[in-house]
Design a protein around this motif. Structure first.
Motif, short mmCIF file in Angstrom:
data_model
loop_
_atom_site.label_atom_id
_atom_site.label_comp_id
_atom_site.label_asym_id
_atom_site.label_seq_id
_atom_site.Cartn_x
_atom_site.Cartn_y
_atom_site.Cartn_z
N ARG A 12 -37.73 82.85 -24.66
CA ARG A 12 -37.03 83.77 -23.00
C ARG A 12 -35.16 83.46 -23.50
NH1 ARG A 12 -39.18 83.09 -18.37
NH2 ARG A 12 -40.82 82.40 -18.67
N ALA A 13 -34.82 82.24 -23.91
CA ALA A 13 -33.65 82.03 -23.91
C ALA A 13 -32.89 83.46 -23.75
CB ALA A 13 -33.18 81.26 -24.27
N ALA A 14 -33.30 83.77 -25.32
CA ALA A 14 -32.80 85.50 -26.05
C ALA A 14 -32.59 86.28 -24.91
CB ALA A 14 -33.51 85.15 -27.47
N GLY A 15 -34.21 86.68 -24.61
CA GLY A 15 -34.45 88.12 -23.73
C GLY A 15 -33.52 87.88 -22.55
N GLU A 16 -33.84 86.10 -22.17
CA GLU A 16 -33.44 86.40 -20.64
C GLU A 16 -31.22 86.88 -21.01
OE1 GLU A 16 -33.93 83.54 -18.43
OE2 GLU A 16 -36.17 84.39 -17.71
N VAL A 128 -33.57 90.10 -30.06
CA VAL A 128 -33.60 89.22 -29.15
C VAL A 128 -34.20 88.28 -30.33
CG1 VAL A 128 -32.79 89.71 -27.05
CG2 VAL A 128 -35.24 90.28 -28.06
N ALA A 129 -34.35 87.38 -30.87
CA ALA A 129 -34.26 86.48 -31.55
C ALA A 129 -35.40 85.01 -31.33
CB ALA A 129 -34.93 87.12 -33.19
N ASP A 130 -35.85 84.32 -32.03
CA ASP A 130 -35.95 82.95 -31.76
C ASP A 130 -35.85 82.33 -33.65
OD1 ASP A 130 -38.25 81.79 -33.15
OD2 ASP A 130 -39.15 83.52 -31.95
N PRO A 131 -35.08 80.92 -33.93
CA PRO A 131 -34.89 80.68 -34.87
C PRO A 131 -36.40 80.51 -36.18
CG PRO A 131 -34.41 79.24 -33.63
CD PRO A 131 -35.40 80.24 -32.57
N THR A 222 -27.43 90.10 -33.16
CA THR A 222 -28.67 89.45 -32.77
C THR A 222 -28.63 88.40 -32.24
OG1 THR A 222 -29.34 89.71 -34.92
CG2 THR A 222 -30.62 87.83 -33.66
N TYR A 223 -29.24 88.06 -30.60
CA TYR A 223 -29.46 86.91 -30.16
C TYR A 223 -30.49 86.17 -30.17
CZ TYR A 223 -26.48 89.38 -26.27
OH TYR A 223 -24.96 90.06 -26.16
N VAL A 224 -30.69 84.78 -31.12
CA VAL A 224 -31.34 83.75 -31.19
C VAL A 224 -31.02 82.95 -30.12
CG1 VAL A 224 -31.23 82.26 -33.34
CG2 VAL A 224 -30.22 84.24 -33.15
N GLY A 225 -32.58 82.58 -29.31
CA GLY A 225 -32.63 81.33 -28.15
C GLY A 225 -32.92 80.03 -29.57
N THR A 226 -32.29 79.51 -28.94
CA THR A 226 -32.51 78.08 -29.31
C THR A 226 -32.56 76.72 -28.39
OG1 THR A 226 -30.23 77.22 -29.10
CG2 THR A 226 -30.69 78.08 -30.96
N ALA A 227 -32.78 75.35 -28.68
CA ALA A 227 -32.97 74.06 -27.81
C ALA A 227 -31.66 74.53 -26.88
CB ALA A 227 -33.77 73.32 -28.29
N ASP A 228 -30.51 74.43 -26.69
CA ASP A 228 -29.25 74.58 -27.39
C ASP A 228 -28.40 75.61 -25.75
OD1 ASP A 228 -29.91 71.14 -28.05
OD2 ASP A 228 -28.83 72.89 -29.31
#
Length: 235
Positions: A12-16, A128-131, A222-228
């Motif tokens: 969600r963080a990466a997509g938004e 857009v991606a997660d780790p 690349t936008y990588v969504g993380t916990a932070d």
């Protein structure tokens, strides 16, 4: 939205975050996949608040979601330019010192032919991606969309390149997956792909191949969504 693989919060963080890069009047390429879906939903909320954009979907799924959230749609042949494409990936090379840094494998949703067409046409292509999608080298199977009459011939040629191809089977019905373009998909396991550019060239030269899932030198970031939050890799 509940998704398989990776963290929903990271996706969600990466997509938004990617959706925030869309400006009024933009033509936006709308990729396919669970992380991109969060970007499309965020764009729908922005449209409801007055943002004026047009979207070019890359699959039936992204088209349906875009219509549900109120995004006006168009096609490549109806626009002069695509300002920004937002798309996900099955795997991303995250190794700054490697030649393939930023190379992708796409096609888990069998939409990679249309995705590559739109992503290549865009002035800027953001992944857009997660780790969980990051890797030092590409090692997932490469989806190869093929003309139905060519799938056995292409399978033999891919074996000559060092892969063991598998015709992708459909879930919920007998028979293979059929793409939105009416073609079949071979999932080609090459192991660790040290030179994705050369492999991409070999696959593209095979008659009967519509498109493969290696995206080399196409992504701008690349936008990588993380916990932070979101880490941004610019290429």
């Amino acid at each position: 939205m509940k998704t398989a693989g990776g963290s929903d919060a990271a996706k969600r963080a990466a997509g938004e975050r990617a959706a925030e890069a869309v400006e009024d009047g933009f033509v936006v390429g709308l990729g396919t996949g669970s992380t991109t879906a969060y970007a499309i939903e965020a764009l729908g909320r922005a449209v409801a608040d007055g943002l004026e954009i047009r979207g070019i979907p890359t699959s039936f799924q992204s088209r349906r979601l875009a219509l549900e959230v109120g995004i006006e749609l168009t096609t490549l042949d109806a626009v002069e330019t695509v300002d920004l494409a937002i798309d996900g990936a099955d795997q991303v090379v995250d190794a700054p010192d490697a030649d393939g840094h930023g190379a992708l494998i796409k096609g888990g949703g069998a939409a990679h032919a249309r995705e590559k067409l739109v992503d290549t046409a865009a002035d800027r292509f953001v992944v857009v991606a997660d780790p969980s999608k990051l890797a030092p080298t590409l090692e997932r199977s490469v989806p190869v969309e093929v003309l139905p009459d060519a799938h056995t011939v292409i399978a033999d040629r891919v074996r000559d390149l060092g892969s063991e191809p598998t015709l992708r089977a459909a879930e919920g019905k007998d028979g293979p997956v059929v793409t939105d373009n009416g073609n079949l998909v071979l999932d080609c396991a090459f192991g660790s792909i040290e030179d994705p550019d050369t492999l991409a060239t070999h696959l593209s030269r095979l008659p009967g191949v519509v498109e493969h899932g290696l995206f080399v030198g196409l992504a701008d970031a690349t936008y990588v969504g993380t916990a932070d939050g979101v880490d941004v890799r610019e290429y």
